[in-house]
Design a protein around this motif. Structure first.
Motif, mmCIF file in Angstrom:
data_model
loop_
_atom_site.group_PDB
_atom_site.id
_atom_site.type_symbol
_atom_site.label_atom_id
_atom_site.label_comp_id
_atom_site.label_asym_id
_atom_site.label_seq_id
_atom_site.Cartn_x
_atom_site.Cartn_y
_atom_site.Cartn_z
ATOM 1 N N LYS A 13 58.247 115.524 37.316
ATOM 2 C CA LYS A 13 57.214 114.539 37.679
ATOM 3 C C LYS A 13 55.829 115.184 37.677
ATOM 4 O O LYS A 13 54.846 114.561 37.272
ATOM 5 N N THR A 20 49.556 113.312 31.806
ATOM 6 C CA THR A 20 48.741 112.098 31.917
ATOM 7 C C THR A 20 47.279 112.443 32.231
ATOM 8 O O THR A 20 46.363 111.869 31.641
ATOM 9 N N LYS A 44 52.824 108.277 27.256
ATOM 10 C CA LYS A 44 53.756 107.132 27.176
ATOM 11 C C LYS A 44 55.189 107.620 27.399
ATOM 12 O O LYS A 44 55.965 107.014 28.132
ATOM 13 N N LYS A 47 55.900 108.720 30.967
ATOM 14 C CA LYS A 47 55.953 107.596 31.893
ATOM 15 C C LYS A 47 57.400 107.068 31.956
ATOM 16 O O LYS A 47 57.940 106.820 33.036
ATOM 17 N N VAL A 48 58.017 106.946 30.775
ATOM 18 C CA VAL A 48 59.410 106.484 30.726
ATOM 19 C C VAL A 48 60.345 107.542 31.312
ATOM 20 O O VAL A 48 61.316 107.214 31.999
ATOM 21 N N VAL A 50 59.731 109.560 33.791
ATOM 22 C CA VAL A 50 59.687 109.448 35.253
ATOM 23 C C VAL A 50 60.511 108.246 35.726
ATOM 24 O O VAL A 50 61.263 108.346 36.703
ATOM 25 N N GLU A 51 60.403 107.130 35.003
ATOM 26 C CA GLU A 51 61.203 105.950 35.369
ATOM 27 C C GLU A 51 62.701 106.265 35.333
ATOM 28 O O GLU A 51 63.453 105.880 36.218
ATOM 29 N N ARG A 52 63.105 106.979 34.266
ATOM 30 C CA ARG A 52 64.541 107.211 34.074
ATOM 31 C C ARG A 52 65.119 108.267 35.005
ATOM 32 O O ARG A 52 66.296 108.203 35.351
ATOM 33 N N SER A 54 63.921 109.020 38.068
ATOM 34 C CA SER A 54 63.771 108.674 39.479
ATOM 35 C C SER A 54 65.117 108.211 40.030
ATOM 36 O O SER A 54 65.788 107.385 39.405
ATOM 37 N N THR A 67 68.489 113.663 30.086
ATOM 38 C CA THR A 67 67.873 112.337 30.229
ATOM 39 C C THR A 67 66.397 112.381 29.831
ATOM 40 O O THR A 67 65.894 111.473 29.163
ATOM 41 N N ALA A 71 64.766 110.277 26.689
ATOM 42 C CA ALA A 71 63.628 109.374 26.908
ATOM 43 C C ALA A 71 62.490 109.727 25.949
ATOM 44 O O ALA A 71 61.858 108.837 25.367
ATOM 45 N N THR A 75 60.822 107.248 22.904
ATOM 46 C CA THR A 75 59.576 106.565 23.265
ATOM 47 C C THR A 75 58.282 107.209 22.776
ATOM 48 O O THR A 75 57.264 106.539 22.722
#
Lengths: 212, 131
Positions: A13, A20, A44, A47-48, A50-52, A54, A67, A71, A75
């Motif tokens: 993260k 970013t 971009k 960002k995905v 971090v979503e995956r 979490s 993972t 990602a 992406t």
């Protein structure tokens, strides 16, 4: 050094935040010699990422790293997707099933990441790519491993930084920048730069207050 | 019949190329596009390429046409991820995107083998446009 899954997620993260924060800078470097999308693509992708990741604290470190790789592959869009994607997937395979990583594991996964990038990009040192920052860092980790992880990690960050800065003196042989030929000289490689930022961030996270 | 996947950074390049190809071979050949990112940027996605290879595969193999840089890397990664029998049945052509796709599609429309379709695509590298 002991990194469990929760700490690994924190490190990733922090890397995502760093990428970013540097989105404009990376894109600016890429606009000089490439297709002006490295910062945008990487932010971009992360960002995905971090979503995956979490909520993956209960998974092993290898699964988390894989993972991240998957990602990025799906992406990012530019060459850094398959390159960093392969790096993270190989790193994940190297520490498959482990719930805690020590310094030797770190060396293993960094070596695997380097091999993955070289394999995917068919690139070696001196071609103005990610490899120019990553390979010196991995070599420094191994060379200084006897001094302990803190000293070795600091050496690795320094080596990555020098490698990144040296890409200014290299003519691009890979990717879009290679169309520029000698006009790519004088410009720092965006990929080597994002790689350095990741290594620096990882080191800061691992060293805690002790500055890298 | 050999299927074809068009991998480009730009959906416009891939769609335009496909228009040219359809003029020649109609709907006889199974051709799919994997171009651009899912959120509309220029770029390529290994995941999308993998999906399209599966879609055009009919047992006779799949030729993957690529434009620049990351198209090659994403296509290679997609093929590695396929698993058998598809992994051995999908190959990338080292060929110009537009002319190579037209040559490959024509060859495929005659029911030629994957090796022949790939050779047709790669053969256009030696064509001279100015005679």
């Amino acid at each position: 050094m002991a990194v469990d899954s929760a700490k690994l997620i924190d490190i990733i993260k922090a890397i995502a935040d760093k990428i970013t924060e540097n989105r404009e800078y990376l894109t600016e470097l890429d606009s000089a010699i490439g297709d002006a999308d490295h910062g945008i693509n990487m932010s971009k992708g992360f960002k995905v990422v971090v979503e995956r990741i979490s909520g993956m604290e209960g998974k092993d470190c290898g699964t988390i790293l894989k993972t991240v790789g998957m990602a990025l592959v799906s992406t990012v869009g530019g060459a850094s997707g398959p390159l960093y994607g392969t790096a993270f997937m190989r790193a994940g395979q190297a520490v498959d099933g482990k719930n805690q990583l020590n310094f030797e594991d770190l060396i293993l996964l960094m070596e695997a990441a380097l091999e993955g990038i070289k394999y995917r990009g068919k690139a070696g040192r001196g071609e103005k790519t990610i490899v120019d920052a990553l390979e010196p860092a991995v070599e420094a980790l191994k060379l200084h491993r006897e001094k302990g992880f803190e000293a070795a990690l600091k050496e690795a960050v320094e080596a990555a930084k020098r490698g990144m800065e040296d890409t200014k003196n290299i003519m691009a042989k890979k990717g879009r920048a290679s169309y520029l030929g000698e006009r790519s000289l004088g410009h720092q490689d965006p990929g080597a730069t994002s790689c350095y930022l990741m290594i620096e961030t990882m080191a800061l996270q691992l060293l805690g207050d002790k500055k890298a | 019949m050999v299927g074809i996947v068009l991998v480009s950074h730009s959906p416009l390049i891939a769609e335009g190329t496909l228009d040219l190809v359809r003029q020649m071979v109609g709907d006889k050949v199974s051709i799919e596009i994997a171009a651009g990112t899912s959120d509309g940027r220029l770029g390529t996605s290994a995941e999308e390429i993998e999906k399209k290879i599966r879609k055009v595969y009919s047992g006779d193999g799949v030729l993957v046409m690529v434009d620049l840089g990351s198209a090659v890397l994403s296509a290679e990664l997609a093929i590695e991820n396929l698993g058998e029998p598809l992994r051995s049945a999908a190959v990338i052509a080292d060929a110009p995107f537009v002319e190579g796709t037209i040559a490959a599609a024509i060859e495929a429309s005659f029911g030629k083998s994957l090796a022949e379709v790939k050779a047709a695509a790669e053969g256009v590298r030696s064509y001279s446009k100015l005679g």
